[in-house]
Scaffold this motif. Structure first.
Motif, PDB file in Angstrom:
ATOM      1  N   GLU A  44      19.430 -26.900 -36.891  1.00  0.00           N
ATOM      2  CA  GLU A  44      18.449 -26.293 -37.784  1.00  0.00           C
ATOM      3  C   GLU A  44      18.769 -24.812 -38.013  1.00  0.00           C
ATOM      4  O   GLU A  44      18.883 -24.035 -37.061  1.00  0.00           O
ATOM      5  CB  GLU A  44      17.040 -26.427 -37.205  1.00  0.00           C
ATOM      6  CG  GLU A  44      15.980 -25.840 -38.106  1.00  0.00           C
ATOM      7  CD  GLU A  44      14.595 -25.876 -37.481  1.00  0.00           C
ATOM      8  OE1 GLU A  44      13.662 -25.394 -38.156  1.00  0.00           O
ATOM      9  OE2 GLU A  44      14.433 -26.362 -36.346  1.00  0.00           O
ATOM     10  N   LEU A  45      18.896 -24.431 -39.280  1.00  0.00           N
ATOM     11  CA  LEU A  45      19.119 -23.032 -39.636  1.00  0.00           C
ATOM     12  C   LEU A  45      17.833 -22.255 -39.398  1.00  0.00           C
ATOM     13  O   LEU A  45      16.789 -22.575 -39.958  1.00  0.00           O
ATOM     14  CB  LEU A  45      19.528 -22.927 -41.114  1.00  0.00           C
ATOM     15  CG  LEU A  45      19.827 -21.525 -41.632  1.00  0.00           C
ATOM     16  CD1 LEU A  45      21.078 -20.948 -40.963  1.00  0.00           C
ATOM     17  CD2 LEU A  45      20.001 -21.551 -43.151  1.00  0.00           C
ATOM     18  N   VAL A  46      17.895 -21.231 -38.520  1.00  0.00           N
ATOM     19  CA  VAL A  46      16.702 -20.447 -38.185  1.00  0.00           C
ATOM     20  C   VAL A  46      16.865 -18.970 -38.522  1.00  0.00           C
ATOM     21  O   VAL A  46      15.940 -18.178 -38.344  1.00  0.00           O
ATOM     22  CB  VAL A  46      16.303 -20.630 -36.699  1.00  0.00           C
ATOM     23  CG1 VAL A  46      15.949 -22.081 -36.424  1.00  0.00           C
ATOM     24  CG2 VAL A  46      17.386 -20.137 -35.761  1.00  0.00           C
ATOM     25  N   GLY A  47      18.038 -18.602 -39.014  1.00  0.00           N
ATOM     26  CA  GLY A  47      18.285 -17.232 -39.430  1.00  0.00           C
ATOM     27  C   GLY A  47      19.626 -17.146 -40.125  1.00  0.00           C
ATOM     28  O   GLY A  47      20.488 -18.014 -39.929  1.00  0.00           O
ATOM     29  N   TYR A  48      19.795 -16.114 -40.944  1.00  0.00           N
ATOM     30  CA  TYR A  48      21.094 -15.927 -41.594  1.00  0.00           C
ATOM     31  C   TYR A  48      21.301 -14.461 -41.944  1.00  0.00           C
ATOM     32  O   TYR A  48      20.357 -13.680 -42.059  1.00  0.00           O
ATOM     33  CB  TYR A  48      21.248 -16.816 -42.836  1.00  0.00           C
ATOM     34  CG  TYR A  48      20.203 -16.617 -43.910  1.00  0.00           C
ATOM     35  CD1 TYR A  48      20.391 -15.707 -44.953  1.00  0.00           C
ATOM     36  CD2 TYR A  48      19.027 -17.361 -43.906  1.00  0.00           C
ATOM     37  CE1 TYR A  48      19.431 -15.542 -45.941  1.00  0.00           C
ATOM     38  CE2 TYR A  48      18.073 -17.201 -44.884  1.00  0.00           C
ATOM     39  CZ  TYR A  48      18.279 -16.283 -45.901  1.00  0.00           C
ATOM     40  OH  TYR A  48      17.326 -16.111 -46.879  1.00  0.00           O
ATOM     41  N   ILE A  49      22.572 -14.122 -42.065  1.00  0.00           N
ATOM     42  CA  ILE A  49      22.965 -12.775 -42.460  1.00  0.00           C
ATOM     43  C   ILE A  49      24.064 -12.905 -43.510  1.00  0.00           C
ATOM     44  O   ILE A  49      25.024 -13.663 -43.319  1.00  0.00           O
ATOM     45  CB  ILE A  49      23.412 -11.930 -41.243  1.00  0.00           C
ATOM     46  CG1 ILE A  49      23.618 -10.465 -41.636  1.00  0.00           C
ATOM     47  CG2 ILE A  49      24.644 -12.519 -40.567  1.00  0.00           C
ATOM     48  CD1 ILE A  49      23.740  -9.526 -40.444  1.00  0.00           C
ATOM     49  N   LEU A  50      23.883 -12.228 -44.631  1.00  0.00           N
ATOM     50  CA  LEU A  50      24.851 -12.252 -45.724  1.00  0.00           C
ATOM     51  C   LEU A  50      25.589 -10.926 -45.719  1.00  0.00           C
ATOM     52  O   LEU A  50      24.962  -9.862 -45.830  1.00  0.00           O
ATOM     53  CB  LEU A  50      24.151 -12.468 -47.058  1.00  0.00           C
ATOM     54  CG  LEU A  50      23.196 -13.663 -47.149  1.00  0.00           C
ATOM     55  CD1 LEU A  50      22.603 -13.765 -48.551  1.00  0.00           C
ATOM     56  CD2 LEU A  50      23.872 -14.950 -46.754  1.00  0.00           C
ATOM     57  N   LEU A  51      26.911 -10.978 -45.588  1.00  0.00           N
ATOM     58  CA  LEU A  51      27.736  -9.783 -45.488  1.00  0.00           C
ATOM     59  C   LEU A  51      28.731  -9.710 -46.639  1.00  0.00           C
ATOM     60  O   LEU A  51      29.225 -10.737 -47.107  1.00  0.00           O
ATOM     61  CB  LEU A  51      28.532  -9.789 -44.176  1.00  0.00           C
ATOM     62  CG  LEU A  51      27.731  -9.875 -42.891  1.00  0.00           C
ATOM     63  CD1 LEU A  51      28.657 -10.111 -41.705  1.00  0.00           C
ATOM     64  CD2 LEU A  51      26.909  -8.612 -42.684  1.00  0.00           C
ATOM     65  N   SER A  52      29.031  -8.499 -47.063  1.00  0.00           N
ATOM     66  CA  SER A  52      30.093  -8.288 -48.047  1.00  0.00           C
ATOM     67  C   SER A  52      30.816  -6.995 -47.718  1.00  0.00           C
ATOM     68  O   SER A  52      30.252  -6.083 -47.121  1.00  0.00           O
ATOM     69  CB  SER A  52      29.538  -8.269 -49.472  1.00  0.00           C
ATOM     70  OG  SER A  52      28.586  -7.247 -49.633  1.00  0.00           O
ATOM     71  N   GLU A  53      32.067  -6.950 -48.116  1.00  0.00           N
ATOM     72  CA  GLU A  53      32.862  -5.762 -47.806  1.00  0.00           C
ATOM     73  C   GLU A  53      33.107  -4.910 -49.033  1.00  0.00           C
ATOM     74  O   GLU A  53      33.175  -5.418 -50.151  1.00  0.00           O
ATOM     75  CB  GLU A  53      34.195  -6.143 -47.156  1.00  0.00           C
ATOM     76  CG  GLU A  53      35.170  -6.819 -48.082  1.00  0.00           C
ATOM     77  CD  GLU A  53      36.526  -7.055 -47.443  1.00  0.00           C
ATOM     78  OE1 GLU A  53      36.885  -6.382 -46.474  1.00  0.00           O
ATOM     79  OE2 GLU A  53      37.238  -7.931 -47.947  1.00  0.00           O
TER      80      GLU A  53
END
Length: 182
Positions: A83-92
């Motif tokens: 189960e997905l309970v958190g996420y972080i979207l990153l870009s450079e």
């Protein structure tokens, strides 16, 4: 709890998270002082008379934007079992060797359990290898998030007065927060 690469995110994933926004009784108020040749600002904590709730609408263009960032391979999910309970979207930003946190979210039922710290630590681990700073933008009204980021070593490094509105004296101000790698 396992942190692993995020492949895609759906409306169903996000809907299970609860409030897509924040609640607060405190804000960081920004006063801007300017003349023709300079400006400065002061920041103060303000207790609100009633709770402020900010909700961000989730539409197809936002979801497409998230998945475009995810497709670049630098975004991660926190999973409890599957189960997905958190996420972080990153870009450079390779031109200035900065890594940006475009978005971070933890399900309401997992807030305060260390999920957000684990996601930030994953970004710090990645950032420490080839970037000079880890950067994010946060609203001055998102008091809990600001304090969370400060606890993890981020500092307010800039203020943007017109990110959310073209009106000069609007109360929504963007803070640029940075974690500088040694």
């Amino acid at each position: 709890m396992e942190i692993r690469k995020l492949e895609r995110i759906t409306v169903c994933d996000i809907d299970k998270f609860g409030l897509n926004g924040f609640r607060t009784h405190r804000v960081l108020q920004v006063e801007r002082n300017k003349s023709d040749i300079y400006f400065d600002c002061s920041i103060s904590e303000v207790e609100l008379e009633k709770e402020y709730i900010k909700v961000w609408p989730l539409d197809d263009s936002t979801l497409n934007y998230y998945n475009e960032i995810i497709s670049k391979g630098m975004s991660f999910g926190a999973y409890d079992s599957d189960e997905l309970v958190g996420y972080i979207l990153l870009s450079e930003m390779s031109w200035n060797k900065s890594l940006w946190i475009d978005y971070i979210m933890v399900a309401d039922t997992y807030k305060g359990t260390g999920v957000g710290s684990k996601l930030i630590n994953k970004a710090l681990e990645i950032g420490n290898t080839k970037y000079r700073v880890l950067v994010l933008e946060v609203q001055n009204e998102n008091y809990g998030a600001i304090k969370f980021y400060q606890k993890l070593g981020f500092n307010i490094d800039g203020v943007e007065f017109s990110r959310y509105s073209e009106k000069e004296n609007e109360k929504d101000v963007a803070f640029i927060m940075k974690y500088k790698f040694e």
